[in-house]
Design a protein around this motif. Structure first.
Motif, PDB file in Angstrom:
ATOM      1  N   GLY A  90       0.791  -1.221   0.000  1.00 32.32           N
ATOM      2  CA  GLY A  90       0.000   0.000   0.000  1.00 32.32           C
ATOM      3  C   GLY A  90       0.819   1.264   0.000  1.00 32.32           C
ATOM      4  N   ASN A  91       2.144   1.155  -0.019  1.00 33.42           N
ATOM      5  CA  ASN A  91       2.998   2.337  -0.036  1.00 33.42           C
ATOM      6  C   ASN A  91       2.898   3.041  -1.388  1.00 33.42           C
ATOM      7  OD1 ASN A  91       5.105   4.076   1.073  1.00 33.42           O
ATOM      8  ND2 ASN A  91       6.452   3.106  -0.427  1.00 33.42           N
ATOM      9  N   VAL A  92       2.702   4.369  -1.363  1.00 31.86           N
ATOM     10  CA  VAL A  92       2.479   5.158  -2.574  1.00 31.86           C
ATOM     11  C   VAL A  92       3.711   6.002  -2.879  1.00 31.86           C
ATOM     12  CG1 VAL A  92       1.000   6.866  -3.712  1.00 31.86           C
ATOM     13  CG2 VAL A  92       0.014   5.279  -2.044  1.00 31.86           C
ATOM     14  N   THR A  93       4.198   5.934  -4.121  1.00 36.90           N
ATOM     15  CA  THR A  93       5.312   6.766  -4.557  1.00 36.90           C
ATOM     16  C   THR A  93       4.966   7.389  -5.912  1.00 36.90           C
ATOM     17  OG1 THR A  93       6.399   4.845  -5.565  1.00 36.90           O
ATOM     18  CG2 THR A  93       7.077   5.447  -3.333  1.00 36.90           C
ATOM     19  N   LEU A  94       5.518   8.563  -6.172  1.00 38.67           N
ATOM     20  CA  LEU A  94       5.304   9.234  -7.450  1.00 38.67           C
ATOM     21  C   LEU A  94       6.145   8.541  -8.517  1.00 38.67           C
ATOM     22  CD1 LEU A  94       3.943  11.611  -8.913  1.00 38.67           C
ATOM     23  CD2 LEU A  94       5.962  12.988  -8.339  1.00 38.67           C
ATOM     24  N   ALA A  95       5.487   8.091  -9.594  1.00 38.35           N
ATOM     25  CA  ALA A  95       6.182   7.352 -10.649  1.00 38.35           C
ATOM     26  C   ALA A  95       6.479   8.212 -11.865  1.00 38.35           C
ATOM     27  CB  ALA A  95       5.363   6.136 -11.067  1.00 38.35           C
ATOM     28  N   ALA A  96       5.616   9.179 -12.171  1.00 38.80           N
ATOM     29  CA  ALA A  96       5.836  10.065 -13.317  1.00 38.80           C
ATOM     30  C   ALA A  96       5.155  11.392 -13.046  1.00 38.80           C
ATOM     31  CB  ALA A  96       5.293   9.449 -14.601  1.00 38.80           C
ATOM     32  N   ASP A  97       5.858  12.471 -13.358  1.00 32.50           N
ATOM     33  CA  ASP A  97       5.332  13.815 -13.154  1.00 32.50           C
ATOM     34  C   ASP A  97       5.429  14.584 -14.473  1.00 32.50           C
ATOM     35  OD1 ASP A  97       4.266  15.983 -11.878  1.00 32.50           O
ATOM     36  OD2 ASP A  97       5.910  16.255 -10.445  1.00 32.50           O
ATOM     37  N   PHE A 142       5.967   4.124 -21.298  1.00 33.28           N
ATOM     38  CA  PHE A 142       7.118   4.163 -20.402  1.00 33.28           C
ATOM     39  C   PHE A 142       7.687   2.756 -20.273  1.00 33.28           C
ATOM     40  CE2 PHE A 142       4.451   7.656 -18.998  1.00 33.28           C
ATOM     41  CZ  PHE A 142       5.328   8.658 -18.605  1.00 33.28           C
ATOM     42  N   THR A 143       8.976   2.656 -20.089  1.00 32.02           N
ATOM     43  CA  THR A 143       9.590   1.383 -19.732  1.00 32.02           C
ATOM     44  C   THR A 143       9.497   1.213 -18.222  1.00 32.02           C
ATOM     45  OG1 THR A 143      11.117   1.432 -21.604  1.00 32.02           O
ATOM     46  CG2 THR A 143      11.716   0.028 -19.732  1.00 32.02           C
ATOM     47  N   ILE A 144       9.029   0.027 -17.786  1.00 34.02           N
ATOM     48  CA  ILE A 144       8.924  -0.286 -16.361  1.00 34.02           C
ATOM     49  C   ILE A 144      10.194  -1.025 -15.945  1.00 34.02           C
ATOM     50  CG2 ILE A 144       7.600  -1.448 -14.560  1.00 34.02           C
ATOM     51  CD1 ILE A 144       5.159  -1.298 -16.394  1.00 34.02           C
ATOM     52  N   GLY A 145      10.951  -0.442 -15.032  1.00 37.93           N
ATOM     53  CA  GLY A 145      12.184  -1.060 -14.573  1.00 37.93           C
ATOM     54  C   GLY A 145      11.929  -2.187 -13.594  1.00 37.93           C
ATOM     55  N   ALA A 146      12.991  -2.913 -13.267  1.00 37.35           N
ATOM     56  CA  ALA A 146      12.879  -4.025 -12.323  1.00 37.35           C
ATOM     57  C   ALA A 146      12.390  -3.557 -10.959  1.00 37.35           C
ATOM     58  CB  ALA A 146      14.227  -4.722 -12.192  1.00 37.35           C
ATOM     59  N   ASP A 147      12.684  -2.302 -10.619  1.00 37.63           N
ATOM     60  CA  ASP A 147      12.247  -1.742  -9.346  1.00 37.63           C
ATOM     61  C   ASP A 147      10.894  -1.040  -9.445  1.00 37.63           C
ATOM     62  OD1 ASP A 147      13.004   0.383 -10.916  1.00 37.63           O
ATOM     63  OD2 ASP A 147      14.288   1.328  -9.400  1.00 37.63           O
ATOM     64  N   GLY A 148      10.251  -1.120 -10.629  1.00 32.78           N
ATOM     65  CA  GLY A 148       8.956  -0.482 -10.834  1.00 32.78           C
ATOM     66  C   GLY A 148       9.026   0.942 -11.300  1.00 32.78           C
ATOM     67  N   ALA A 149      10.234   1.506 -11.391  1.00 31.31           N
ATOM     68  CA  ALA A 149      10.389   2.886 -11.836  1.00 31.31           C
ATOM     69  C   ALA A 149      10.070   3.020 -13.319  1.00 31.31           C
ATOM     70  CB  ALA A 149      11.816   3.357 -11.569  1.00 31.31           C
ATOM     71  N   LEU A 150       9.551   4.193 -13.707  1.00 30.58           N
ATOM     72  CA  LEU A 150       9.190   4.456 -15.101  1.00 30.58           C
ATOM     73  C   LEU A 150      10.275   5.307 -15.758  1.00 30.58           C
ATOM     74  CD1 LEU A 150       5.378   5.318 -14.700  1.00 30.58           C
ATOM     75  CD2 LEU A 150       6.445   3.079 -15.059  1.00 30.58           C
ATOM     76  N   THR A 151      10.755   4.848 -16.909  1.00 28.26           N
ATOM     77  CA  THR A 151      11.791   5.569 -17.650  1.00 28.26           C
ATOM     78  C   THR A 151      11.455   5.548 -19.141  1.00 28.26           C
ATOM     79  OG1 THR A 151      13.145   3.564 -17.909  1.00 28.26           O
ATOM     80  CG2 THR A 151      13.563   4.936 -15.964  1.00 28.26           C
ATOM     81  N   ASP A 152      12.274   6.227 -19.929  1.00 28.90           N
ATOM     82  CA  ASP A 152      12.205   6.181 -21.393  1.00 28.90           C
ATOM     83  C   ASP A 152      10.810   6.547 -21.905  1.00 28.90           C
ATOM     84  OD1 ASP A 152      13.038   5.769 -24.020  1.00 28.90           O
ATOM     85  OD2 ASP A 152      12.542   3.625 -23.982  1.00 28.90           O
ATOM     86  N   LYS A 153      10.299   7.687 -21.461  1.00 31.80           N
ATOM     87  CA  LYS A 153       8.991   8.142 -21.933  1.00 31.80           C
ATOM     88  C   LYS A 153       9.041   8.435 -23.436  1.00 31.80           C
ATOM     89  CE  LYS A 153       5.642  11.918 -21.330  1.00 31.80           C
ATOM     90  NZ  LYS A 153       5.392  13.209 -20.651  1.00 31.80           N
ATOM     91  N   ARG A 154       8.067   7.891 -24.173  1.00 28.73           N
ATOM     92  CA  ARG A 154       8.043   8.074 -25.619  1.00 28.73           C
ATOM     93  C   ARG A 154       6.613   8.141 -26.113  1.00 28.73           C
ATOM     94  NH1 ARG A 154       9.356   3.332 -23.519  1.00 28.73           N
ATOM     95  NH2 ARG A 154       8.454   1.390 -24.343  1.00 28.73           N
ATOM     96  N   LEU A 155       6.395   8.915 -27.175  1.00 25.70           N
ATOM     97  CA  LEU A 155       5.061   9.095 -27.737  1.00 25.70           C
ATOM     98  C   LEU A 155       4.685   7.883 -28.577  1.00 25.70           C
ATOM     99  CD1 LEU A 155       2.654  11.066 -28.135  1.00 25.70           C
ATOM    100  CD2 LEU A 155       3.817  11.851 -30.218  1.00 25.70           C
ATOM    101  N   LEU A 156       3.523   7.295 -28.272  1.00 24.60           N
ATOM    102  CA  LEU A 156       3.032   6.168 -29.045  1.00 24.60           C
ATOM    103  C   LEU A 156       2.121   6.633 -30.181  1.00 24.60           C
ATOM    104  CD1 LEU A 156       3.030   2.957 -28.956  1.00 24.60           C
ATOM    105  CD2 LEU A 156       0.739   3.203 -27.976  1.00 24.60           C
ATOM    106  N   ARG A 157       1.193   7.552 -29.857  1.00 28.54           N
ATOM    107  CA  ARG A 157       0.289   8.064 -30.884  1.00 28.54           C
ATOM    108  C   ARG A 157      -0.369   9.346 -30.396  1.00 28.54           C
ATOM    109  NH1 ARG A 157      -2.079   5.702 -35.504  1.00 28.54           N
ATOM    110  NH2 ARG A 157      -3.824   6.935 -36.280  1.00 28.54           N
TER     111      ARG A 157
END
Length: 300
Positions: free
Chosen positions: A158-165, A195-210
């Motif tokens: 239930g711990n909440v963290t900011l993944a993308a801003d 976004f690419t989901i890392g092994a730790d759940g972090a979001l990286t490599d933001k890219r436009l799909l459409r």
């Protein structure tokens, strides 16, 4: 005579074939008009094939609808809480985003009692949910007044963290079948991001799909092949996109304001859409099962 009989039988079989073929991508109502409020949202399907959707009859109430369209109240959220996005975990638990109280509620399998699972006061309004194969949640969080948004990650405890801003009005959200990509759309900006989901759940490599030129985007779900089904709010349609963003199909709906979508039915190939203009659930058959349905079926 035998040759003539064979010919007649063959011709008859060919004539019957189109009639027996299943009609795909044709939308029809599942529930009566105005059975939900204008806040109709969700939806999610349990392992038995029942469809759950937000704001049945009145705000705060989650309704449950049988595959035959029989609807009833399932539960009401406490206080001023109002449900929006709904998702089922592989263990059969129902998770609900409460956009008023900045909460995520959990309903244990076999019960109808919502329990607080996560709370984050910094949220603007948790809107829709995506759930990974191991039960981690991601919540879209639009700020409509400023046309901005974020994505939050909710861990198993239930711990909440900011993944993308720094996003636009984040709305529809889902995860690819391999668990490596998170898709998020922006309603006002009419864009879908990956976004690419890392092994730790972090979001990286933001890219436009459409990106779309007109009308809004709302709910979004993937099928087992990774194709995206996206509701086009204001256009009255659902688009099917390939994993690379290519447009594969557009399905017209009764009602101009589809808010969200999920998959169910006996084989996972029935799409259920919440529609705001007529305040009802609509349905259509698709060619491949939904991912969430497949995971519920395969869970030991």
């Amino acid at each position: 005579m035998r040759l003539k009989l064979i010919g007649w039988l063959s011709a008859g079989l060919f004539c019957l074939a189109p009639a027996l073929a299943e009609e795909l991508f044709v939308a029809t109502p599942l529930t009566a008009a105005n059975s939900f409020t204008a806040g109709i949202e969700g939806p999610a399907v349990d392992a038995a094939g029942n469809v759950y959707a937000a704001n049945f009859g009145r705000q705060q109430v989650v309704g449950v609808v049988s595959p035959q369209g029989e609807a009833r109240a399932f539960l009401a959220l406490p206080g001023a809480s109002v449900p929006n996005g709904l998702r089922f975990g592989r263990d059969g638990a129902l998770y609900m985003a409460d956009y008023v109280g900045h909460n995520i509620f959990r309903v244990a399998p076999g019960t109808a009692t919502p329990r607080l699972y996560a709370h984050e006061a910094a949220m603007t309004q948790p809107n829709d949910l995506a759930i990974s194969a191991d039960g981690v949640l991601y919540a879209s969080d639009p700020d409509w007044a400023h046309e901005t948004g974020r994505v939050w990650r909710i861990a198993l405890d239930g711990n909440v963290t900011l993944a993308a801003d720094g996003m636009g009005t984040a709305n529809g959200i889902d995860i690819s079948p391999d668990g490596r990509t998170l898709y998020v759309n922006e309603s006002v900006q009419r864009a879908i991001w990956a976004f690419t989901i890392g092994a730790d759940g972090a979001l990286t490599d933001k890219r436009l799909l459409r990106r779309f030129d007109d009308f809004g985007l709302d709910g979004m779900r993937v099928d087992v092949d990774g194709n995206l089904y996206v509701t086009r709010f204001g256009k009255g349609s659902v688009v099917k996109l390939a994993p690379d963003g290519a447009l594969l199909r557009e399905i017209q709906l009764p009602g101009a304001k589809p808010s969200n979508i999920c998959f169910g039915g006996p084989d996972g190939r029935t799409a259920y859409v919440t529609e705001v203009e007529r305040q009802q659930l609509v349905q259509f058959r698709i060619d491949r099962p939904g991912l969430e349905w497949q995971r519920l079926r395969d869970h030991p």
